[in-house]
Design an enzyme around this catalytic site. Sequence first.
Site, short mmCIF file in Angstrom:
data_model
loop_
_atom_site.label_atom_id
_atom_site.label_comp_id
_atom_site.label_asym_id
_atom_site.label_seq_id
_atom_site.Cartn_x
_atom_site.Cartn_y
_atom_site.Cartn_z
N VAL A 108 -25.53 12.33 -14.32
CA VAL A 108 -26.70 11.54 -13.89
C VAL A 108 -27.97 12.13 -14.51
CG1 VAL A 108 -28.02 10.76 -11.89
CG2 VAL A 108 -25.54 11.01 -11.71
N ILE B 297 -26.09 17.30 -14.36
CA ILE B 297 -27.47 16.83 -14.50
C ILE B 297 -27.74 16.62 -15.99
CG2 ILE B 297 -29.89 17.30 -14.01
CD1 ILE B 297 -28.05 17.07 -11.52
N LYS B 298 -28.01 15.37 -16.35
CA LYS B 298 -28.29 15.03 -17.75
C LYS B 298 -29.78 15.24 -18.02
CE LYS B 298 -26.47 11.41 -19.95
NZ LYS B 298 -26.17 9.96 -20.12
N ILE B 299 -30.04 16.03 -19.03
CA ILE B 299 -31.43 16.36 -19.36
C ILE B 299 -31.65 16.14 -20.86
CG2 ILE B 299 -33.13 18.22 -19.42
CD1 ILE B 299 -31.66 19.50 -17.08
N THR C 56 -24.00 7.93 -16.70
CA THR C 56 -25.01 6.87 -16.61
C THR C 56 -26.27 7.39 -17.29
OG1 THR C 56 -25.89 7.69 -14.51
CG2 THR C 56 -24.13 6.06 -14.38
#
Length: 225
Positions: A58, A85-87, A27
């Site tokens: 996310v 964890i999308k960064i 997402t």
Amino acid sequence: MKFLIDDANVAKIREICEYYPVDGVTTNPSILAKSGRNPYEVLKEIRGIIGAEADLHVQVISSEAGAMVEEGHKILAELGGGTFIKIPATQEGLKAMKILSGEGHRVTATAIYMPMQAYLAGMAGADYAAPYVNRIDNLGANGIETAKVIHDIFKKNGLKTEVLAASFKNSQQVLELAKYGIGAATIAAEVIEGLIRNASVAAAIEGFVSDFEALCGEGKTMLDC
Ligand code: G3P
């Protein structure tokens, strides 16, 4: 190549998981906004559909490293320790990636338009780097080529990081990267639904059924012929 859904529409995710070999869901803030619901409520529902072992990516919203890390911890507390964890691969993002990956968490570098972002994200410990194939094409560059170059950079530099290609608009883009053996592709529901839609396939199957029914009678199958 892993096959992920780039969507937060829970009804669509449930339907696609029933039919397709899905490895997980990604997402981003814009995708979550389309749901019009509380982000954690939607994400927990998605986790329930795909199961504890599937990949869930996310994204953080903050732009400063410390705040990104804090958001990452909150996401992990809410959605489970295995969540990616999308960064965004900015300067601050690289710092956050180093901290979170150093703590042993799974990290996906996102908003990648240039191979250099992906290389640095890989060096900062990211597990995945997500080039935006179609958005790169729309800039007059070559999204497929960019994803392939990033894949090669990871392999040639001995990095564990894999490409998680995103922003697809058609089947051909997905196929090109499957042929190249990239790590993963995340695809919007409407593009997934077009991946194997083909009038010739449908016509061939109709022909088989009508020939069989001519032989054995209407509605007959191998079960009752
Ligand atoms: O997360 C990035 C990706 O979802 C972007 O896709 O279709 O908005 O270009 P799109």
